[in-house]
Design a protein around this motif. Structure first.
Motif, PDB file in Angstrom:
ATOM      1  N   PRO A 159       0.812  -1.236   0.000  1.00 48.00           N
ATOM      2  CA  PRO A 159       0.000   0.000   0.000  1.00 48.00           C
ATOM      3  C   PRO A 159       0.833   1.268   0.000  1.00 48.00           C
ATOM      4  CG  PRO A 159      -0.923  -1.608   1.525  1.00 48.00           C
ATOM      5  CD  PRO A 159       0.390  -2.157   1.075  1.00 48.00           C
ATOM      6  N   TRP A 160       2.008   1.254   0.610  1.00 52.76           N
ATOM      7  CA  TRP A 160       2.863   2.436   0.653  1.00 52.76           C
ATOM      8  C   TRP A 160       3.739   2.570  -0.594  1.00 52.76           C
ATOM      9  CZ3 TRP A 160       1.629  -0.425   4.945  1.00 52.76           C
ATOM     10  CH2 TRP A 160       0.994   0.256   5.990  1.00 52.76           C
ATOM     11  N   MET A 161       3.714   1.543  -1.441  1.00 55.42           N
ATOM     12  CA  MET A 161       4.493   1.594  -2.676  1.00 55.42           C
ATOM     13  C   MET A 161       3.702   2.195  -3.841  1.00 55.42           C
ATOM     14  SD  MET A 161       7.576   0.485  -2.432  1.00 55.42           S
ATOM     15  CE  MET A 161       8.401   0.142  -0.882  1.00 55.42           C
ATOM     16  N   LEU A 162       2.390   2.198  -3.747  1.00 56.93           N
ATOM     17  CA  LEU A 162       1.571   2.574  -4.894  1.00 56.93           C
ATOM     18  C   LEU A 162       1.804   4.016  -5.325  1.00 56.93           C
ATOM     19  CD1 LEU A 162      -1.767   0.767  -3.976  1.00 56.93           C
ATOM     20  CD2 LEU A 162       0.122  -0.034  -5.411  1.00 56.93           C
ATOM     21  N   ARG A 163       1.910   4.927  -4.357  1.00 60.58           N
ATOM     22  CA  ARG A 163       2.094   6.337  -4.731  1.00 60.58           C
ATOM     23  C   ARG A 163       3.459   6.595  -5.370  1.00 60.58           C
ATOM     24  NH1 ARG A 163       0.482  11.044  -0.628  1.00 60.58           N
ATOM     25  NH2 ARG A 163      -1.567  10.284  -1.315  1.00 60.58           N
ATOM     26  N   PRO A 164       4.575   6.140  -4.751  1.00 56.56           N
ATOM     27  CA  PRO A 164       5.863   6.398  -5.427  1.00 56.56           C
ATOM     28  C   PRO A 164       5.969   5.688  -6.776  1.00 56.56           C
ATOM     29  CG  PRO A 164       6.169   5.041  -3.458  1.00 56.56           C
ATOM     30  CD  PRO A 164       4.781   5.578  -3.406  1.00 56.56           C
ATOM     31  N   TRP A 165       5.405   4.507  -6.893  1.00 58.21           N
ATOM     32  CA  TRP A 165       5.400   3.847  -8.199  1.00 58.21           C
ATOM     33  C   TRP A 165       4.604   4.664  -9.215  1.00 58.21           C
ATOM     34  CZ3 TRP A 165       4.318  -1.869  -6.381  1.00 58.21           C
ATOM     35  CH2 TRP A 165       5.525  -2.444  -5.967  1.00 58.21           C
ATOM     36  N   ARG A 166       3.451   5.172  -8.787  1.00 54.14           N
ATOM     37  CA  ARG A 166       2.633   5.979  -9.686  1.00 54.14           C
ATOM     38  C   ARG A 166       3.403   7.217 -10.133  1.00 54.14           C
ATOM     39  NH1 ARG A 166      -1.713   9.481  -6.800  1.00 54.14           N
ATOM     40  NH2 ARG A 166       0.286  10.509  -6.353  1.00 54.14           N
ATOM     41  N   ASP A 167       4.046   7.878  -9.177  1.00 54.99           N
ATOM     42  CA  ASP A 167       4.800   9.073  -9.525  1.00 54.99           C
ATOM     43  C   ASP A 167       5.965   8.755 -10.452  1.00 54.99           C
ATOM     44  OD1 ASP A 167       3.049  10.439  -7.921  1.00 54.99           O
ATOM     45  OD2 ASP A 167       4.434  10.612  -6.215  1.00 54.99           O
ATOM     46  N   ALA A 168       6.615   7.625 -10.209  1.00 57.65           N
ATOM     47  CA  ALA A 168       7.734   7.238 -11.072  1.00 57.65           C
ATOM     48  C   ALA A 168       7.254   6.946 -12.490  1.00 57.65           C
ATOM     49  CB  ALA A 168       8.439   6.015 -10.488  1.00 57.65           C
ATOM     50  N   LEU A 169       6.123   6.283 -12.621  1.00 59.25           N
ATOM     51  CA  LEU A 169       5.596   5.988 -13.955  1.00 59.25           C
ATOM     52  C   LEU A 169       5.137   7.261 -14.653  1.00 59.25           C
ATOM     53  CD1 LEU A 169       3.640   2.692 -13.187  1.00 59.25           C
ATOM     54  CD2 LEU A 169       5.880   2.946 -14.280  1.00 59.25           C
ATOM     55  N   ARG A 170       4.556   8.182 -13.897  1.00 59.60           N
ATOM     56  CA  ARG A 170       4.180   9.467 -14.492  1.00 59.60           C
ATOM     57  C   ARG A 170       5.416  10.225 -14.970  1.00 59.60           C
ATOM     58  NH1 ARG A 170      -0.494  11.808 -10.334  1.00 59.60           N
ATOM     59  NH2 ARG A 170      -2.224  10.531 -11.153  1.00 59.60           N
ATOM     60  N   ALA A 171       6.525  10.046 -14.257  1.00 57.51           N
ATOM     61  CA  ALA A 171       7.785  10.694 -14.656  1.00 57.51           C
ATOM     62  C   ALA A 171       8.514   9.907 -15.736  1.00 57.51           C
ATOM     63  CB  ALA A 171       8.696  10.857 -13.438  1.00 57.51           C
ATOM     64  N   ARG A 172       7.870   8.845 -16.230  1.00 57.18           N
ATOM     65  CA  ARG A 172       8.442   7.993 -17.282  1.00 57.18           C
ATOM     66  C   ARG A 172       9.775   7.389 -16.847  1.00 57.18           C
ATOM     67  NH1 ARG A 172       7.100   9.956 -23.368  1.00 57.18           N
ATOM     68  NH2 ARG A 172       4.831  10.052 -23.133  1.00 57.18           N
ATOM     69  N   ASP A 173       9.798   6.879 -15.646  1.00 56.33           N
ATOM     70  CA  ASP A 173      10.998   6.235 -15.108  1.00 56.33           C
ATOM     71  C   ASP A 173      10.977   4.765 -15.520  1.00 56.33           C
ATOM     72  OD1 ASP A 173      13.123   5.213 -13.696  1.00 56.33           O
ATOM     73  OD2 ASP A 173      12.688   6.341 -11.869  1.00 56.33           O
ATOM     74  N   ALA A 174      11.750   4.429 -16.517  1.00 60.84           N
ATOM     75  CA  ALA A 174      11.762   3.055 -17.039  1.00 60.84           C
ATOM     76  C   ALA A 174      12.331   2.062 -16.041  1.00 60.84           C
ATOM     77  CB  ALA A 174      12.563   3.002 -18.337  1.00 60.84           C
TER      78      ALA A 174
END
Length: 573
Positions: A302-317
């Motif tokens: 549950p605490w990983m979802l936000r940073p993962w979302r932000d990373a994907l929005r930042a196009r972090d491959a």
């Protein structure tokens, strides 16, 4: 390459010397803990069912016969799995001469290798801290450690698949590096000749191709003539196995060899996936497996979802590729109706890798620490209560365990073990408290794995491995007698104290028993049969046979020639 999200934890500025000392301390602590947890109990037990005795038996027969190309189970070919894992066991057995050590070494070394790959890739993609946390998350996951301490194929195929994804990501995210590109495909080929599913590693190329198409930066090109180095490297390990095997099959008139080739190349791969004949489970089965067997690691999702979302929005491959690959692996195996929990184990290392750069921040929060503390407390209390109930509680449980598992000394020693592990865990919880809940959970899990390995292995070994059954059989028939096995399991032949005669493994019991009678009749004074209870027929006088009791949930009988009816044929009722 996309940048690390801004909200990611940044440690305070420290001198290079202090950082180097901290990193060195963390490295030694991690590898010491991992080695103790994984290698505890090595040499204290024999192979246990269901799969361990089978592979160990095949490996031992390779060394003793000198025939490594076609795996044999007793007097029959074993076509269910490719041979690489059994080759590794056989090689360690040939070197050490000790099967108790050799049969576990491939799994243990492969698991250490998987931990190293995750730690190193996290360091290269983010930081030493990210790799450190990713490796700890993998080591603490229940499925990873449980399987690592077993001699099944899955830890080894997980290593080869992880090596493949690691190498492909080295090219895609830190490249171009065509050497690692080729190594990634080669490792996938090694995974194929280990369990047939090594090609799932190549699914990581799909999100990489999609991201390139969508214009994501930081992904090395795959559009080059050097691309074909990969498929060639994939074929190399397959050719090293398949070419000699197929040439030997074509040069032979033995129909059993042709059946072996058809089975291993078709039935155990494409047919097993498309039309499985066992282990049927619903489509959501692997979600259930991940949410339970990947604990405690998945508790922080549950605490990983936000940073993962932000990373994907930042196009972090660096986040997209491992996460997308994990989902593709789970979907791939979910599409088949045949499912076992170990099928998705290769996805776990990459999930931990994607968690690595954020775990420091997550575990600094109060609630994750409280959850870790609660898990440590609950597990310790459960073990202590269970142990106390076994030692001082209802004696019927002890009788049930002794009857079902054939435990020679009853349940009290096992209860004392659980009580001791639980008490150790409670002491760790009381010492570290909720503020250091993660450390408390590490101590509790380490105590559990080490305690079960050092105490439980010797207590359960005779019953679980069939060593006790086969020693009792050898004592009954004497050192000069010959032994034949009917309705046998791999552990019976593996643990026999003398070369034993078999009459097929997959053959129907009545056919085995018929040939066994003929063999026994040739030397009735010195030949005995060990027979599984369901294989007994009306031609056997049970009053003259010896009941050996229960082993591995089966009842076994020792049948002398005097217990056979004169005709050698079952009586008609």
């Amino acid at each position: 390459m996309g940048s690390v999200p801004m909200h990611q934890y940044h440690p305070p500025m420290r001198t290079p010397l202090a950082l180097k000392n901290d990193e060195s301390r963390d490295t030694w602590l991690f590898w010491l803990t991992a080695t103790v947890i994984l290698f505890a109990g090595l040499g204290l037990r024999d192979p246990w069912p269901a799969d361990e005795p089978r592979f160990a038996l095949v490996a031992r027969q390779m060394v003793e016969s000198g025939q490594w190309l076609f795996p044999m189970r007793g007097d029959e070919l074993y076509p269910d799995k490719p041979p690489l894992f059994m080759w590794l066991q056989a090689a360690f057995y040939a070197v050490t001469g000790n099967l108790r050590i050799a049969f576990l070494l491939p799994s243990l070394l492969a698991s250490l290798g998987t931990l190293w790959l995750v730690r190193d890739l996290g360091r290269r993609l983010w930081s030493a801290q990210a790799g450190h946390y990713a490796a700890w998350a993998l080591l603490l996951a229940l499925q990873f450690t449980w399987q690592s301490k077993r001699a099944q194929i899955d830890p080894t195929v997980t290593f080869f698949i992880t090596l493949s994804v690691y190498s492909l990501l080295r090219h895609l995210l830190r490249g171009p590096d065509w050497r690692f590109w080729s190594l990634g495909w080669f490792a996938a080929g090694l995974g194929v000749i280990t369990k047939g599913v090594g090609v799932v590693a190549l699914l990581v190329l799909l999100p990489a191709a999609w991201a390139q198409w969508r214009g994501w930066s930081g992904i090395a090109t795959m559009r080059s003539a050097k691309f074909w180095l990969g498929p060639v490297a994939l074929l190399l390990p397959l050719a090293l196995w398949l070419l000699p095997m197929l040439l030997a099959v074509n040069a032979s008139d033995d129909p059993a060899l042709r059946a072996y080739a058809d089975n291993i190349l078709l039935k155990q791969t494409a047919k097993r996936y498309a039309d499985p004949w066992h282990h049927h489970q619903p489509a959501w089965y692997f979600i259930q497996v991940a949410l339970t067997q990947w604990l405690p690691t998945v508790a922080v999702l549950p605490w990983m979802l936000r940073p993962w979302r932000d990373a994907l929005r930042a196009r972090d491959a660096r986040i997209l590729l491992p996460l997308a690959w994990v989902l593709l692996v789970i979907v791939f195996f979910s599409l088949s109706s045949g499912k076992r929990e170990v099928y998705i184990m290769p996805a776990l290392p990459m999930l931990c890798l994607a968690m690595g750069p954020y775990l420091h921040d997550v575990l600094a929060k109060a609630w994750p620490r409280r959850i870790a503390f609660g898990l440590a407390l609950a597990l310790s209390a459960l073990l202590a209560i269970a142990g106390a109930m076994v030692v001082w509680g209802e004696p019927g449980f002890e009788r049930t365990l002794e009857e079902a598992r054939g435990v020679a000394h009853g349940a009290d020693p096992l209860g004392a073990m659980l009580l001791a592990i639980g008490a150790f865990g409670l002491a760790a919880v009381a010492w570290l408290r909720a503020r250091r809940g993660v450390a408390a959970l590490v101590w509790v899990l380490a105590g559990l794995w080490v305690g079960v390995s050092l105490i439980g292995y010797p207590l359960l070994n005779d019953a679980s491995s069939a060593r006790g059954l086969m020693q009792a059989t050898g004592a009954r028939i004497g050192p000069d007698a010959e032994l034949g096995l009917v309705g046998w399991k791999e552990q019976n032949l593996l643990m026999a104290d003398r070369p034993a005669k078999t009459f097929g493994f997959l053959r129907p019991f009545d056919e085995q028993l018929r040939d066994a009678r003929a063999w026994q009749a040739q030397a009735p004074a010195t030949r005995w049969l060990q027979v599984e209870a369901t294989a007994l027929d009306d031609c056997i006088d049970r009053s003259r046979a010896i009941n050996l009791g229960i082993s591995n949930r089966r009842e076994w009988w020792l049948v002398p020639a005097a217990a056979m009816c004169a005709s050698g044929q079952p009586q008609v009722r």
